[in-house]
Motif scaffolding. Structure first.
Motif, short mmCIF file in Angstrom:
data_model
loop_
_atom_site.label_atom_id
_atom_site.label_comp_id
_atom_site.label_asym_id
_atom_site.label_seq_id
_atom_site.Cartn_x
_atom_site.Cartn_y
_atom_site.Cartn_z
N ALA A 75 0.82 -1.21 0.00
CA ALA A 75 0.00 0.00 0.00
C ALA A 75 0.86 1.26 0.00
CB ALA A 75 -0.93 -0.01 1.21
N PHE A 76 1.96 1.25 0.75
CA PHE A 76 2.85 2.42 0.77
C PHE A 76 3.32 2.76 -0.64
CE2 PHE A 76 3.62 2.35 5.44
CZ PHE A 76 3.67 3.72 5.67
N VAL A 77 3.82 1.76 -1.35
CA VAL A 77 4.41 2.04 -2.66
C VAL A 77 3.33 2.25 -3.72
CG1 VAL A 77 4.67 -0.38 -3.37
CG2 VAL A 77 6.23 1.36 -4.27
N GLY A 78 2.23 1.46 -3.66
CA GLY A 78 1.23 1.54 -4.71
C GLY A 78 0.27 2.70 -4.56
N ASP A 79 -0.18 2.95 -3.33
CA ASP A 79 -1.22 3.96 -3.11
C ASP A 79 -0.64 5.34 -2.80
OD1 ASP A 79 -2.93 1.83 -3.40
OD2 ASP A 79 -3.26 1.55 -1.25
N LEU A 80 0.50 5.36 -2.10
CA LEU A 80 1.09 6.63 -1.67
C LEU A 80 2.33 7.02 -2.47
CD1 LEU A 80 0.96 6.09 2.22
CD2 LEU A 80 -0.76 7.16 0.77
N GLY A 81 2.97 6.05 -3.13
CA GLY A 81 4.23 6.34 -3.80
C GLY A 81 5.35 6.57 -2.82
N ILE A 82 5.28 5.91 -1.66
CA ILE A 82 6.29 6.07 -0.60
C ILE A 82 7.14 4.80 -0.54
CG2 ILE A 82 6.64 6.32 1.88
CD1 ILE A 82 5.61 8.86 0.67
N SER A 83 8.44 4.96 -0.62
CA SER A 83 9.33 3.80 -0.57
C SER A 83 9.57 3.37 0.87
CB SER A 83 10.66 4.11 -1.25
OG SER A 83 11.31 5.20 -0.62
N THR A 84 9.73 2.06 1.06
CA THR A 84 10.01 1.45 2.36
C THR A 84 11.16 0.47 2.20
OG1 THR A 84 8.56 -0.48 2.07
CG2 THR A 84 7.53 1.57 2.88
N PRO A 85 11.71 -0.04 3.29
CA PRO A 85 12.78 -1.02 3.16
C PRO A 85 12.37 -2.26 2.37
CG PRO A 85 12.73 -0.16 5.39
CD PRO A 85 11.51 0.37 4.70
N ASP A 86 11.07 -2.58 2.35
CA ASP A 86 10.61 -3.76 1.63
C ASP A 86 10.28 -3.47 0.17
OD1 ASP A 86 10.78 -4.58 4.22
OD2 ASP A 86 8.75 -5.41 4.35
N ALA A 87 10.10 -2.21 -0.17
CA ALA A 87 9.81 -1.79 -1.54
C ALA A 87 10.53 -0.45 -1.76
CB ALA A 87 8.30 -1.64 -1.76
N PRO A 88 11.83 -0.48 -2.06
CA PRO A 88 12.67 0.73 -2.00
C PRO A 88 12.56 1.69 -3.17
CG PRO A 88 13.99 -1.20 -2.53
CD PRO A 88 12.62 -1.71 -2.25
#
Length: 513
Positions: free
Chosen positions: A313-326
């Motif tokens: 959801a972070f990467v797809g909905d917000l466009g926010i990168s995380t350690p799991d989807a950088p």
């Protein structure tokens, strides 16, 4: 008046691992065992006894009013019914829950920004916060004049595999689907300043009349989706559109704490027992390790854990990168060069992603520990009669009533709890009427994960609407049932042919969950 009793349930409800499912799934998951490895012999007997579906509908079952076990929220039923922490969290865990809540509701901003811990939004996105889609942690809705913003529904984009190599890639779950070459995995209808949004999803409905026993007529609306104002050229000619509304996120940690063996015990992909139900276990790759695990989250069971669901959801909905989807550009594709060139929100002193840990960890913890509310009216004669019909016509063949979570669950608050999610978390063929034209991981276009039903009766209280199913096409619970096809068609037809009063009782039972 005593509610009617029904005959004992079919043999598919046993704790022992279904042999066919074991042969199909165990080599792919690796760690799955034929029986639960967290229970003593005495525990196993207790669990089998307490999870055996009832055939006595004269009174509520013991602990039935506490669907989340000791985690169940006893707070008043109101618009915040889905917003309370698990009742048995410790003091330090309550602090983490509050921190996670703040991050879940946080409004992200575009880069560059003076609020450096909050920038990195997009560049293309659907919402500015997790809470925007999961309003009050509840159910999303399609665009409706009387339901406000459509930000809680997104359009998934996918195309079929074009070559043998791509088909093999799908079969090995190296990807769960193939994105549109230009627009990626989902349509982003918002963009940061200076960038064009991808487009605007639109929906129109045609209506079909259904006549039920007793002469009642129901109009079912069938959606058709399209995209207007495309910002980067045409969609691929083989790209399909599939709408998704946000799921409620209560009880997710409890779902993760259900033993794999208990879910796999329900799988019967070849329908060897001849009951017409052939649920399949979905496989999902852990976002960090790449290992195959049992999928149990998302409309197509494409995620194995709450953390994986959150990072998606972070990467797809917000466009926010995380350690799991950088990838800091979110769902921007290589065909969208202006998007890839926009500033990002990475602050090297904080980490190499826009939402470095502990952000993802805290949001995951919050999502894992949103409590299921206590049930209402469990002893009402109408509710008990509706429960009896729900069992008798076979709804529990997919909506498995209860489980006991693992003794060794990662969070002690969720360990060894008797819970009542009413789901088997398997993939089921729901018929052509609900087919969306997209394969997602192991799920075909006709297959959907059985959604848990706990809290379903509070949708209007929490979210102010009663839209159901993956795209919100059903405007109430009756319409949702009547859309069931495929493996669920027999139960759907039994509901449609039941006396009007009996149908009302079944809806009352669902409203009590």
């Amino acid at each position: 008046m005593q509610a009617p009793c029904i005959s004992p349930l079919p043999p598919r409800y046993r704790l022992a691992f279904f042999a066919a499912a074991s042969l199909l799934f165990a080599p792919l998951v690796g760690a799955t065992e034929a029986k639960r490895n967290d229970l003593s012999a005495e525990d196993t007997t207790r669990v089998e006894d307490v999870t055996r579906p009832t055939n006595d509908f004269s009174r509520p079952e013991q602990y039935e009013a506490m669907p989340g076990g000791a985690t169940t929220s006893r707070n008043p039923i109101d618009a915040d019914a889905f917003s309370h922490a698990s009742a048995n969290l410790g003091f330090s865990e309550e602090e983490n829950f509050r921190l996670g809540k703040a991050l879940f509701e946080k409004l992200w901003v575009s880069s560059p920004s003076s609020t450096q811990a909050s920038d990195g939004l997009g560049p293309l996105f659907n919402a500015r916060s997790c809470h925007s889609c999961h309003l009050k942690n509840g159910r999303g809705h399609p665009p409706e004049n009387d339901a406000g913003s459509s930000s809680s529904m997104i359009l998934r984009l996918a195309r079929p595999a074009r070559t043998d190599k791509e088909r093999q890639t799908l079969a090995e779950l190296k990807v769960v689907s193939f994105a549109d070459d230009t627009y990626g995995n989902q349509l982003q209808d918002v963009a940061v300043p200076g960038l064009a949004a991808e487009g605007r999803g639109t929906v129109t409905y045609t209506e079909e009349r259904v006549t039920l026993a007793g002469g009642e007529t129901i109009m079912l609306r069938k959606p058709q989706y399209s995209v207007a104002d495309l910002g980067y050229g045409p969609l691929g000619t083989d790209t399909t559109l599939s709408a998704r509304i946000a799921n409620p996120i209560i009880g997710m940690g409890l779902i993760e704490a259900i033993a794999d063996a208990d879910i796999l015990a329900m799988a019967d992909p070849e329908d060897r027992n001849g009951d017409g139900i052939s649920g399949r276990a979905a496989r999902a790759r852990d976002h960090r390790t790449g290992e195959l695990q049992l999928g149990r989250f998302g409309w197509k069971a494409q995620n194995a854990s709450v953390r994986d669901q959150s990072s998606s959801a972070f990467v797809g909905d917000l466009g926010i990168s995380t350690p799991d989807a950088p990838g800091h550009w979110g769902d921007c594709t290589s065909a969208q060069a202006p998007c890839r060139e926009m500033p990002n929100g990475i602050q090297t002193r904080l980490g190499n992603t826009e939402a470095p840990d502990p952000v993802l960890e805290l949001v995951t913890f919050y999502s894992e520990n949103l409590a299921v509310p206590t049930r209402r009216d469990v002893g009402s004669p109408d509710v008990l009669r509706g429960k009896a019909l729900f069992y008798r016509i076979g709804c529990i063949a997919c909506h498995t009533p209860k489980y006991v979570t693992r003794r060794d669950a990662a969070n002690k608050a969720q360990a060894f709890q008797l819970i009542w999610p009413y789901s088997d978390f398997l993939l089921h063929d729901m018929g052509e009427g609900l087919a969306d034209g997209q394969q997602v991981g192991d799920a075909t276009d006709r297959e959907w994960r059985t959604p848990p039903l706990w809290g379903i009766g509070l949708t209007d209280d929490v979210n102010g609407h009663t839209f159901f199913l993956h795209d919100g096409r059903a405007r109430n619970l009756t319409e949702a049932i009547l859309w069931h096809g495929g493996e669920a068609e027999r139960a759907r037809n039994a509901f449609a042919s039941a006396a009007p009063e009996a149908r009302r009782h079944l809806i009352r039972f669902l409203e009590s969950l």
